[in-house]
Design an enzyme around this catalytic site. Structure first.
Site, PDB file in Angstrom:
ATOM      1  N   GLU A  55      56.432  42.945   1.762  1.00  0.00           N
ATOM      2  CA  GLU A  55      55.080  42.595   1.327  1.00  0.00           C
ATOM      3  C   GLU A  55      54.722  41.190   1.794  1.00  0.00           C
ATOM      4  O   GLU A  55      55.493  40.235   1.576  1.00  0.00           O
ATOM      5  CB  GLU A  55      54.974  42.683  -0.208  1.00  0.00           C
ATOM      6  CG  GLU A  55      53.598  42.261  -0.732  1.00  0.00           C
ATOM      7  CD  GLU A  55      53.305  42.698  -2.161  1.00  0.00           C
ATOM      8  OE1 GLU A  55      54.149  43.389  -2.774  1.00  0.00           O
ATOM      9  OE2 GLU A  55      52.219  42.340  -2.659  1.00  0.00           O
ATOM     10  N   ASP A  58      54.296  48.960 -10.255  1.00  0.00           N
ATOM     11  CA  ASP A  58      53.992  48.160 -11.446  1.00  0.00           C
ATOM     12  C   ASP A  58      52.685  47.392 -11.249  1.00  0.00           C
ATOM     13  O   ASP A  58      52.215  46.700 -12.145  1.00  0.00           O
ATOM     14  CB  ASP A  58      55.161  47.248 -11.841  1.00  0.00           C
ATOM     15  CG  ASP A  58      55.543  46.254 -10.763  1.00  0.00           C
ATOM     16  OD1 ASP A  58      54.916  46.251  -9.687  1.00  0.00           O
ATOM     17  OD2 ASP A  58      56.490  45.464 -10.991  1.00  0.00           O
ATOM     18  N   SER A  59      52.051  47.564 -10.077  1.00  0.00           N
ATOM     19  CA  SER A  59      50.681  47.070  -9.894  1.00  0.00           C
ATOM     20  C   SER A  59      49.758  47.709 -10.931  1.00  0.00           C
ATOM     21  O   SER A  59      48.649  47.219 -11.161  1.00  0.00           O
ATOM     22  CB  SER A  59      50.174  47.395  -8.474  1.00  0.00           C
ATOM     23  OG  SER A  59      50.349  48.764  -8.180  1.00  0.00           O
ATOM     24  N   GLU A  97      62.617  44.929  -6.777  1.00  0.00           N
ATOM     25  CA  GLU A  97      62.339  43.723  -5.993  1.00  0.00           C
ATOM     26  C   GLU A  97      63.592  42.872  -5.919  1.00  0.00           C
ATOM     27  O   GLU A  97      64.270  42.692  -6.938  1.00  0.00           O
ATOM     28  CB  GLU A  97      61.212  42.915  -6.653  1.00  0.00           C
ATOM     29  CG  GLU A  97      59.894  43.662  -6.684  1.00  0.00           C
ATOM     30  CD  GLU A  97      58.763  42.843  -7.316  1.00  0.00           C
ATOM     31  OE1 GLU A  97      58.936  41.635  -7.583  1.00  0.00           O
ATOM     32  OE2 GLU A  97      57.690  43.438  -7.537  1.00  0.00           O
ATOM     33  N   LYS A 110      62.193  51.856  -7.017  1.00  0.00           N
ATOM     34  CA  LYS A 110      61.982  50.654  -6.196  1.00  0.00           C
ATOM     35  C   LYS A 110      62.281  49.424  -7.035  1.00  0.00           C
ATOM     36  O   LYS A 110      61.883  49.354  -8.202  1.00  0.00           O
ATOM     37  CB  LYS A 110      60.536  50.595  -5.689  1.00  0.00           C
ATOM     38  CG  LYS A 110      60.225  49.301  -4.922  1.00  0.00           C
ATOM     39  CD  LYS A 110      58.930  49.380  -4.159  1.00  0.00           C
ATOM     40  CE  LYS A 110      57.688  49.014  -4.932  1.00  0.00           C
ATOM     41  NZ  LYS A 110      57.670  47.653  -5.507  1.00  0.00           N
ATOM     42  N   ASP A 153      58.459  52.375  -9.706  1.00  0.00           N
ATOM     43  CA  ASP A 153      58.868  50.968  -9.731  1.00  0.00           C
ATOM     44  C   ASP A 153      59.744  50.676 -10.937  1.00  0.00           C
ATOM     45  O   ASP A 153      59.472  51.154 -12.046  1.00  0.00           O
ATOM     46  CB  ASP A 153      57.612  50.093  -9.850  1.00  0.00           C
ATOM     47  CG  ASP A 153      57.460  49.158  -8.669  1.00  0.00           C
ATOM     48  OD1 ASP A 153      58.449  48.890  -7.969  1.00  0.00           O
ATOM     49  OD2 ASP A 153      56.322  48.698  -8.452  1.00  0.00           O
TER      50      ASP A 153
END
Ligand code: KIV
Length: 276
Positions: free
Chosen positions: A193, A56-57, A126, A124, A95
């Site tokens: 991270e 999602d960057s 978070e 993925k 993501d």
């Protein structure tokens, strides 16, 4: 039919969860890279990247937002589908965007979309202890999962900025516990991270699943960077762990190859890329 599928890419067999687990057990480093389109996916595959993340960057490097928060499931599907069309060997991870996994049912619904519509082979998300139920639910439906700990960019407004996590004893031991809980809940990979290198090393030793780092020091099982950062086409202040591989590689393909080589031989990340 299965035979036909297995023969596809037989000279460069596709990377799967077992490949990554066996790389960890043999001490072979895993080279990972973000990617958002088909043209770069061809280069990333050719350069020898093992795992590709449609992160999602993309909200920041493609769409021009200040954070990853505005990115939607449809955005990730659009980019993941483009990448999936071009990849042969690397494992494709997509993501799960902000608030797309706030309940187990919502998470399953969106993970299925990322896999069926986006062509992803793993999702993925978070989160720490709070995501254990979601991870368990996804794993019980055979969804491969990467759990992202440490600096969680989707929580930027809650943590008050992009900063190193796990620097004091309490937060470090909470992160070690969370990593173990997520692994035990069914996470197949853990991504760390922006944490101190010593903590990255401890978590990689604690877990039997592969641990991939971005600013987590050299003693984890693999490294990931944002493609546009290694190509030096992101503007503004760069995080400490970023390295401009265009200087060594000279071209986009050369830069990605240099990244893979340095991850594999342990040259990257150096001490200057880590946190204490
Ligand atoms: O979104 C992303 O690209 C990521 C990487 C920075 C690991 O999560």
């Amino acid at each position: 039919m299965y035979k036909q599928l297995q023969q596809r890419g037989a000279e460069r067999p596709p990377v799967n969860i077992s490949t990554l687990a066996s790389m960890k057990s043999k001490g072979q480093k895993i080279a990972c890279m973000t990617c958002y389109d088909a043209s770069f996916a061809v280069l990333v595959d050719e350069a020898g990247v093992d795992l590709v993340l449609v992160g999602d960057s993309l909200g920041m490097v493609i769409q021009g937002y200040d954070t990853t928060v505005p990115v939607t499931v449809d955005d990730i599907i659009y980019h993941s589908r483009a990448v999936a069309r071009a990849l042969v060997r690397p494992l494709l991870v997509a993501d799960m965007p902000f608030m797309s996994y706030s309940t187990p049912e919502q998470a399953l619904n969106n993970a299925v979309r990322l896999m069926q519509e986006g062509g992803a082979q793993m999702v993925k998300l978070e989160g720490g202890a709070g995501q254990v139920e979601v991870v368990k639910y996804l794993a019980s439906h055979d969804i491969p999962i990467c759990a992202h700990l440490g600096l969680k960019p989707q929580s930027v407004h809650k943590i008050g900025g992009f900063r190193v996590q796990g620097r004091d004893g309490d937060t470090a031991s909470a992160m070690r516990k969370d990593a173990k809980m997520l692994q035990d809940a069914g996470a197949d990979i853990v991504l760390l991270e922006c944490i101190p290198s010593d903590l990255g090393s401890l978590i990689a030793k604690d877990l039997h699943v592969p641990v991939i780092g971005i600013g987590a020091g050299p003693d984890v099982d693999g490294q990931i960077l944002v493609l546009y950062d290694i190509l030096d086409i992101t503007s503004g202040r760069k995080p400490r762990f970023v390295k401009n591989f265009m200087l060594e590689g000279g071209s986009p393909l050369g830069a990605i190859e240099a990244f893979c080589l340095e991850v594999k031989d342990g040259t990257y990340p150096g001490p200057e890329h880590g946190f204490s």
